[in-house]
Structures are given as structure tokens and as C-alpha cells.
Motif scaffolding. Structure first.
Motif, PDB file in Angstrom:
ATOM      1  N   UNK A 199       0.830  -1.209   0.000  1.00 38.70           N
ATOM      2  CA  UNK A 199       0.000   0.000   0.000  1.00 38.70           C
ATOM      3  C   UNK A 199       0.865   1.259   0.000  1.00 38.70           C
ATOM      4  N   UNK A 200       1.956   1.245   0.781  1.00 32.62           N
ATOM      5  CA  UNK A 200       2.860   2.397   0.806  1.00 32.62           C
ATOM      6  C   UNK A 200       3.528   2.591  -0.551  1.00 32.62           C
ATOM      7  N   UNK A 201       3.932   1.467  -1.178  1.00 31.65           N
ATOM      8  CA  UNK A 201       4.512   1.548  -2.513  1.00 31.65           C
ATOM      9  C   UNK A 201       3.498   2.095  -3.516  1.00 31.65           C
ATOM     10  N   UNK A 202       2.250   1.645  -3.406  1.00 28.70           N
ATOM     11  CA  UNK A 202       1.189   2.125  -4.292  1.00 28.70           C
ATOM     12  C   UNK A 202       0.991   3.623  -4.097  1.00 28.70           C
ATOM     13  N   UNK A 203       1.009   4.077  -2.834  1.00 32.01           N
ATOM     14  CA  UNK A 203       0.872   5.504  -2.544  1.00 32.01           C
ATOM     15  C   UNK A 203       2.027   6.284  -3.156  1.00 32.01           C
ATOM     16  N   UNK A 204       3.255   5.724  -3.034  1.00 34.58           N
ATOM     17  CA  UNK A 204       4.414   6.374  -3.639  1.00 34.58           C
ATOM     18  C   UNK A 204       4.276   6.477  -5.146  1.00 34.58           C
ATOM     19  N   UNK A 363       4.334   0.186  -6.223  1.00 31.01           N
ATOM     20  CA  UNK A 363       4.773   1.378  -6.949  1.00 31.01           C
ATOM     21  C   UNK A 363       4.498   1.223  -8.446  1.00 31.01           C
ATOM     22  N   UNK A 364       4.901   0.070  -8.997  1.00 27.39           N
ATOM     23  CA  UNK A 364       4.683  -0.170 -10.419  1.00 27.39           C
ATOM     24  C   UNK A 364       3.213  -0.221 -10.781  1.00 27.39           C
TER      25      UNK A 364
END
Length: 648
Positions: A199-204, A363-364
Motif C-alpha cells: 500500500x505504501x509503494x502504491x501511494x508512492x 509502486x509499479x
């Protein structure tokens, strides 16, 4: 679509094999060839798996890493005659490094002649460092203890000295009821952490979409696929494939860390808490921040993106893949700092390399989502806001965030090394200054090079007021023993303070930082032990201490009913020479115990087969495990868990 499924299946299989340590591309053996009574050839031969290659000692230094042979016990015993000779090698041009490289295929062989300087030399100790590559490269090490009488003795035959034997044995506990350590809740915790990191990667990734390097690319790329693909159906398929390749590219960046994790389960934690690596991260993040502020542009070599752009014209699946690679390269000036934050924040052993993969996948996925979404619903493109000054404002906001994160890495180095530079109040004060400058920027008081004349708007003023409120909240952390629960884990612990402290343990509790001392006290007072594997740079450890241990009922139970033994696995304080030793962790892993952190991280691994922190174990003075092991947990769950330990 079938091709895409095959790609994902192969990639998943590759990751799984790497995590299990299955991939061992080179098998080594050694032998001795006697030339005379004083001269010998030491021959190391590696059998290399198909499609893999090992680099020569003499490969171009501007390319991949060369092999390095080190003869450890040579001083006064023997000397090397010339350089080590090699078996058959091949040369090939590397397009990435733009140099000709030299490497071995199928078989690598090194032959080093030595000349004895004294009688009685029976053994030669050789250390080999090399890089083996296929689709990815792995850095490997091998140790050989070679008997000159012709018998082969690799690491499996190393005989530890008596001191190392005794100290190695002292780390091993005769634990009783170890089966109680196993708990399904820990698996759920790990899985939950991976989803949080995703989720943090998605937010980034969503934040990266709002930068000037990525946002303008969305309508251009989607329009290309929908108008140039011949028909709508094919355009949608190509856009979805484009998004899928973006995910694969970013996940691929985490692949090398799976190899590191399989070689040594403690290595990611060692990397993340390395003093000088954290200092380097501090410098890099300062560099990133001023790039976001507009003082210079951070770009990769233009030749890389030009080559990828040329390759993208190939058409078909390959062309779409290289279009995705081109996007990753040209957007690096904006995505690089965000990826750097994700990389540095994920390099812990709590979730292993899969923790980093989860973040990179998120993130991707966030970057890929709009390309697929707008291809399916092209009318939504009209609702996108136009590019403009707001994108520059987003970059400046990220610059201040990068600046704040930079001091977190410097704080990690300071804590681990015990420099005493960034005590809790100093760290909080620096963050107050950074966020106050952010507020002044949104109020229009300060400007940066790429800023034009800007009018104040209601959203900017509202955001600036929120930032000022955050600065005021930070100010409450300057008082003695205050807790910033919203930021637990980011500032240094409360006992690492400018104020005089009654204890150097969390929350002023009594604790022992040596297992044997704590065990002796538990025996003398007939109390259960809470074994706390923690770290100076462990964010989740601080969150547990400041959010869970600080709860009155939990605190009372810890203080009155338990002997707390806190073992810091990242403490870089050197052990005395009498306490330093070597331990054989496996048939191919000989580890040197030189620091306090080396000792306690190894202690955790050999007794509990884990390398994650925080990690809590309850036991009695007879080394009987009382309950399952616990990691990150809520207040009520942790309290009930502690009560079970007391009852047993």
C-alpha cells in the motif's frame, strides 16, 4: 495475453527459487599440483551452469566486477609467483557499460603458483570473490583451506580454535518446548506487513504520477495506443500490456535482493543498519531534495533512454516492453527519489526481500494503472487537469519530505554508532525547521529557482496551516519523556535524550543488554524473562515501545512481573579481543563475531531461526519457552500474551 501469463509465471518461479536459495550457478573444487619441494600450483576450478558466466580477474574495470583471489596466510609462509593464470575465457561487448568484458563460460579456472618461504607450511587459505551473471548478476564468495599434501579441505573442514569453539557453544541455548514458538499469528503479521508495504509503494506510485516527469505522459501514451493500434480492441490490449510491463520492470529491481537474502538471512538488516551506508543515504537524499527544489536536474545518461527509445520502434510485444523501459528511464528524475525512499525503507529483515518486492509491486501498479484505465475509458482523459505550475509545487513538497527523510538516515547512523550528535530533541528541532520552511513556501514567503509569480490560493493557505499545526505538534516532543505517538519510530527513542535519564532502557524500565546477566537475575528472583530482540534503527521496535509498552497496564506488567532483556542486533560497538570469535553457521558460512550486534543477531538466528525485529520471546529461568513468539501487535493482544507468560 498468454505471453503475458507466461512472463509472470517465469518471473514468479524465478523469485521463488531465489528465495529458497536453490540457485547456485557455480560448483567449485580445488587441488594442488606439486612442482618442486618449494613450489606448488594452487588450482581452483568452477563448473558453471548453462547460460551463466563468471568474470575474469582481468575484465575491464569499467564493466562488471572482476574475480579477486586473496591468499590470507601468506605473510612469512610463502610468496605468490606472478599473477594467477586463467583457463579459457571469451570476450564480448557489453552494451550497458559500453566496454568489452572478459569472462568464463562452462568452466572457470584459476592457477596460482606459490613459493614456500619456510618449512612446515601445510595449508594455504584462499578467499575467492566473483560475480556470476545470467539475466541478473550475483556477487559470491568462496573460502578454501587447501592442504599442500594433496588432500582437499574446503570450508567444511575448517577447525575452529578452542576460544571460538567455546564462545560459539555459549551462544547456543538448551531451549525447552521450542514448539510453542510457532504461531499462525506471526504468519498473519508478516503477510499483513507485506500488504502495508504494498500500500505504501502504491501511494508512492500515485505521488510519482503527479510529478512533471510522468503526468504529461499519460494522455500522450494512451492516445498513441488507442489511435495507432489499428482498432480499439488492440489499442486497449497494448495499453494493458504496457502497464503490465511497467509493473514487471519495477518488480525486477528487487530481484538482486532475493539473492542477497538467500545467501545470508541477516544481510538485509546488516545493510540497512550499516553506519556509512546510512550516511551515504543521508547525502543522496539531500541531493534528491535540492533536485526537487529545482537547483539542478537529476537524469540518467541520455544514451540509455535513446537506445531504449530506438528499441521501442521494433513493434509488437518487444516494442511495447521497451516503451515501458523508456518511461522508467526518462521519468527517473522524479521517480528516482521516491524509489530511493522505498528501497532504503524496505531494506530490513522483517519481511526479507519479499518486503521490497511488495513495495516495488505497489509502486509499479500505481504507475501502470492510469495507462490501462484511460485506455479502457478514453473519455476520462478530458477530466484530467492540465499540466501547469501545480506540478512544480508537488515537486517542492516532495523535496521537503526528502529533506526530512535524509535526517532520519543520519539519525540511524548516529544511534547505531552512539555518536550522540542527533539526540531526540535535536532531531525534532531540525524537523520543525524543515516543515516551518515548507509552510513558508506555501504561504509564498520563500521561492525556488523554477518558481514564477504565484498567487495565494485557498488550498495552499489551508495546507500551510496544516503544516504549521504539525510543527506545533512536533514542538510537544521537546519536553522530557514526551511521546509523539503519530511519529513513533521516526525520532530517536526517549532515552536517547539531552535530558538526564534514569535509565538507558525504553520508557525508563529496568532492562539488561546482556543475556547471561539477565538470566542470572531471573534465576535469583524467580521471574519470567521477556527476551526483546530489537535494534537502534528499528522503526517498528520504537512503535511497539512508544505505542504499546507505554500503555499503563502493559507497562505495569513489564515493570513488575518480567525481567526485560533487550538485545540490540545492530549495535556496532566493537567487542574486546577476548570476546571476538568465529562461528560456523552452516557448511559454507563462517561468520566473524566482532561487534555487539554481530553477537546478538547471531544469537537470535541460531536459537530462534529468525532475523526479524522486533521479536519477543517469553521464557523462564530454566529456558522453558512459555508462549508463542510475538512480533508487532496491538495493546490488548500484547497484554494478553504477556499475561499467559506470567501464568505459565
Amino acid at each position: 495475453m498468454k505471453k503475458l501469463i507466461i512472463i509472470f509465471a517465469v518471473f514468479a518461479s524465478f523469485l521463488a527459487n531465489a528465495q529458497q536459495g536453490i540457485i547456485e550457478p557455480v560448483t567449485w573444487n580445488s587441488k594442488v599440483q606439486k612442482i618442486s619441494d618449494t613450489e606448488y600450483n594452487i588450482i581452483l576450478t568452477g563448473s558453471i551452469d548453462e547460460e551463466w558466466h563468471v568474470f575474469s580477474q582481468f575484465t575491464n574495470e569499467d564493466g562488471s566486477l572482476p574475480s579477486v583471489l586473496t591468499f590470507k596466510n601468506s605473510e612469512g609462509n610463502y610468496e605468490l609467483v606472478d599473477n594467477a593464470k586463467e583457463g579459457e575465457t571469451v570476450k564480448a561487448f557489453n552494451d550497458i557499460f559500453e566496454v568489452e568484458e572478459t569472462y568464463f563460460l562452462n568452466k572457470a579456472q584459476f592457477t596460482q603458483r606459490i613459493s614456500l618461504l619456510s618449512e612446515g607450511v601445510k595449508q594455504v587459505n584462499v578467499h575467492l570473490e566473483y560475480q556470476v551473471c545470467k539475466d541478473v548478476c550475483i556477487n559470491k564468495e568462496e573460502n578454501f583451506i587447501i592442504n599442500l599434501d594433496g588432500t582437499k579441505a574446503e570450508l567444511t573442514n575448517v577447525v575452529l580454535d578452542e576460544k571460538s569453539k567455546a564462545l560459539s557453544n555459549s551462544l547456543l541455548l538448551d531451549l525447552k518446548h521450542k514448539e510453542r514458538l510457532q504461531s499462525g499469528s506471526d504468519e498473519i503479521t508478516t503477510e499483513g506487513n507485506l500488504w502495508k508495504i504494498f500500500a505504501l509503494g502504491f501511494l508512492g506510485g500515485l505521488v510519482a504520477l503527479l510529478t512533471p516527469c510522468v503526468f504529461p505522459m499519460i494522455p500522450l501514451t494512451v492516445s498513441f495506443f488507442t489511435k495507432q493500434s489499428g482498432n480499439k480492441s488492440k489499442g486497449i490490449t497494448n495499453a494493458i500490456l504496457y502497464g503490465a510491463f511497467i509493473v514487471i520492470i519495477y518488480v525486477g529491481l528487487s530481484v538482486p535482493f532475493h539473492f542477497l537474502d538467500s545467501v545470508d538471512p541477516e544481510i538485509l538488516n546488516t545493510i540497512s543498519t550499516n553506519i556509512w551506508l546510512n550516511v551515504i543515504f543521508f547525502i543522496i537524499f539531500i541531493f534528491f531534495a535540492f533536485s526537487f527544489f529545482g537547483y539542478y536536474e537529476l537524469t540518467l545518461p541520455s544514451s540509455w533512454s535513446n537506445k531504449m527509445d530506438s528499441a521501442s520502434s521494433a513493434g509488437g510485444l518487444i516494442g511495447i516492453f521497451f516503451m515501458a523501459v523508456t518511461l522508467a528511464l526518462v521519468s527517473f528524475s522524479c521517480t528516482g527519489p521516491i524509489l530511493g525512499s522505498l528501497l532504503a525503507g524496505s531494506l530490513t529483515s522483517a519481511g526479507g526481500a519479499f518486503q521490497l518486492t511488495a513495495g516495488m509491486t505497489g509502486f509499479g501498479a500505481a504507475l501502470a494503472l492510469p495507462f490501462a484505465l484511460f485506455a479502457l475509458f478514453p473519455n476520462l482523459l478530458k477530466s484530467l487537469p492540465k499540466s501547469g505550475g501545480w506540478l512544480t509545487t508537488v515537486k517542492v513538497l516532495l523535496g521537503f519530505v526528502e529533506l526530512a527523510l535524509a535526517f532520519k538516515f543520519l539519525s540511524n547512523a548516529d544511534l547505531v554508532a552512539h555518536w550522540g550528535i542527533l539526540k531526540r530533541e535535536v532531531f525534532i528541532g531540525i524537523w520543525m525547521v524543515i516543515f516551518l520552511l515548507m509552510a513558508l513556501y506555501f504561504f509564498g514567503v520563500i521561492r525556488f529557482p523554477h518558481d514564477g509569480k504565484k498567487k495565494l490560493s485557498f488550498p495552499k493557505i489551508s495546507f500551510a496551516i496544516l503544516v504549521v499545526a504539525f510543527v506545533i505538534y512536533l514542538g510537544t516532543g521537546l519536553t522530557k519523556n514526551s511521546h509523539l505517538k503519530l511519529l513513533a519510530g521516526f525520532p530517536p527513542p526517549t532515552f536517547y535524550s539531552l535530558y538526564e535519564q534514569e535509565s538507558d532502557c525504553p520508557l525508563g524500565l529496568d532492562c539488561y543488554k546482556d543475556f547471561d546477566e539477565g538470566l542470572a537475575f531471573a534465576k535469583a528472583n524467580n521471574k519470567p524473562i521477556l527476551l526483546d530482540f530489537t535494534g537502534w534503527a528499528c522503526v517498528n521496535c520504537r512503535k511497539m515501545e512508544e505505542n504499546v509498552w507505554s500503555d499503563p497496564k502493559v507497562y505495569k506488567l513489564l515493570k513488575e512481573n518480567y525481567v526485560l532483556i533487550s538485545l540490540y542486533v545492530d549495535d556496532r560497538k566493537a567487542l574486546s579481543e577476548d570476546e571476538q570469535f568465529k562461528i560456523k553457521l552452516s557448511e559454507n558460512h563462517l561468520k566473524s563475531i566482532e561487534t555487539v550486534g554481530d553477537k546478538w543477531s547471531t544469537f537470535q538466528y541460531v536459537n530462534f531461526q529468525t532475523a526479524s525485529q522486533p521479536y519477543y520471546v517469553t521464557m523462564n529461568a530454566n529456558l522453558e519457552i512459555l508462549n508463542e513468539a510475538k512480533q508487532y501487535a496491538g495493546i490488548d493482544e500484547y497484554y494478553e500474551w504477556l499475561k499467559v507468560g506470567v501464568r505459565k
